[in-house]
Design an enzyme around this catalytic site. Structure first.
Site, PDB file in Angstrom:
ATOM      1  N   HIS A  66     -80.967   9.279 -12.182  1.00 16.34           N
ATOM      2  CA  HIS A  66     -81.740   8.208 -11.545  1.00 16.34           C
ATOM      3  C   HIS A  66     -80.961   7.566 -10.398  1.00 16.34           C
ATOM      4  CE1 HIS A  66     -85.731   6.527 -12.616  1.00 16.34           C
ATOM      5  NE2 HIS A  66     -85.381   5.583 -11.770  1.00 16.34           N
ATOM      6  N   LYS A 118     -87.554  15.462 -15.587  1.00 15.52           N
ATOM      7  CA  LYS A 118     -86.528  14.874 -14.719  1.00 15.52           C
ATOM      8  C   LYS A 118     -85.678  13.887 -15.507  1.00 15.52           C
ATOM      9  CE  LYS A 118     -85.991  12.133 -10.469  1.00 15.52           C
ATOM     10  NZ  LYS A 118     -85.452  10.866 -11.031  1.00 15.52           N
ATOM     11  N   THR A 141     -90.620  11.983 -15.704  1.00 13.34           N
ATOM     12  CA  THR A 141     -89.306  11.339 -15.686  1.00 13.34           C
ATOM     13  C   THR A 141     -89.032  10.656 -17.014  1.00 13.34           C
ATOM     14  OG1 THR A 141     -89.368  11.054 -13.293  1.00 13.34           O
ATOM     15  CG2 THR A 141     -87.889   9.622 -14.522  1.00 13.34           C
ATOM     16  N   SER A 145     -93.585   9.065  -5.951  1.00 15.34           N
ATOM     17  CA  SER A 145     -93.207   8.221  -7.079  1.00 15.34           C
ATOM     18  C   SER A 145     -94.428   7.753  -7.873  1.00 15.34           C
ATOM     19  CB  SER A 145     -92.438   6.996  -6.575  1.00 15.34           C
ATOM     20  OG  SER A 145     -92.256   6.046  -7.604  1.00 15.34           O
ATOM     21  N   TYR A 149     -94.465   8.811 -15.188  1.00 19.70           N
ATOM     22  CA  TYR A 149     -93.814   8.166 -16.315  1.00 19.70           C
ATOM     23  C   TYR A 149     -94.768   8.217 -17.513  1.00 19.70           C
ATOM     24  CZ  TYR A 149     -89.911   6.137 -13.698  1.00 19.70           C
ATOM     25  OH  TYR A 149     -88.770   5.962 -12.956  1.00 19.70           O
TER      26      TYR A 149
END
Length: 268
Positions: free
Chosen positions: A172, A148, A82, A33, A56
């Site tokens: 998500h 994603k 993402t 992550s 991100y």
């Protein structure tokens, strides 16, 4: 293993334990992550299996370059950008954030600004993403770049046209906004739109081996597990992550046998 954040809430060894467990389960790739607890280099040092990183988008290109440098130093093999979680303010804070909030206390909420997206509780880091940024990001990378959070065929086509090397169907975990479609509903549409040009990955709501078989039958090249691995991590650390994945892998084999599919290639 899907990217999920703050593993220190679940086990003292945090993402290092998740990585160890994933590697021990038939060398399962782990997507770290962007909001991981441990630094990238410490996670990378914990095992030797396939290691991917979630990213991100960041408005600052300098910050983006710094992140890429750190990922490269941690021998990243793929980057998963993402784009699905546009606003975090509206999450059900109680059922997803109660691990770090004292009983009876209210979780912290972002301060609202007077104007712009922040007036609606949308963080500054959201709602600005654009294709130009992802094209610039790709120039910095020496590894495949996946997107994603795709839920429509149109978005999948656009992503490929703008340089993405893979499409990851995800909502998500279904925890951010009610009434988005379930990922299994839209998977076939995305696969058709992609037309075999890049691999399609899939997650959200996978709980057993027959769920995995369904996704593979609808065209996914790989299926990712998020919450299930968190349960294993919380219960038994690295061994728990390994066992959850082994159970799912064994259930997939059983489901394939029961449907007369002796190989992954034979699933249709």
């Amino acid at each position: 293993v899907s990217p999920t954040s703050f593993h220190i809430q679940l086990n003292r060894d945090a993402e290092a334990a998740t990585y160890k467990g994933a590697t021990a389960a038939s060398n399962t790739p782990y997507i770290v992550s962007h909001a991981a607890t441990l630094p990238k280099d410490k996670i990378a040092a914990a095992s030797t299996g396939p290691l991917w990183f979630q990213f991100y988008p960041q408005k600052s290109m300098d910050a983006t370059k710094q992140w890429v440098d750190q990922a490269n130093a941690a021998r990243v093999e793929a980057v998963v950008v993402t784009v699905d979680q546009q606003a975090t303010f509206y999450e059900r804070a109680g059922h997803m954030r109660n691990l770090n909030v004292a009983p009876g206390a209210q979780p912290p909420r972002p301060k609202r600004a007077d104007k712009g997206a922040a007036a609606y509780g949308v963080p500054d880091g959201r709602l600005w993403y654009n294709w130009k940024y992802t094209e610039d990001l790709k120039k910095l990378l020496n590894v495949p770049m996946m997107i994603k959070g795709i839920l429509t065929g149109e978005d999948a086509k656009a992503a490929i046209e703008h340089g993405f090397d893979g499409v990851y169907v995800s909502n998500h975990g279904g925890r951010t906004m009610d009434y988005t479609p379930s990922t299994i509903e839209v998977l076939a549409e995305v696969v058709d739109a992609v037309g075999g040009r890049v691999p399609v990955f899939f997650d959200s709501g996978v709980r057993n081996g027959s769920d995995i078989l369904k996704a593979l039958a609808l065209g996914a090249k790989a299926v990712c597990i998020g919450r299930g691995c968190r349960w294993g991590l919380a219960a038994y650390g690295a061994a728990g992550v390994q066992r959850v994945l082994e159970i799912l892998q064994a259930e997939l084999v059983m489901a394939m046998a029961q449907t007369g599919r002796p190989t992954l290639a034979s699933i249709d």
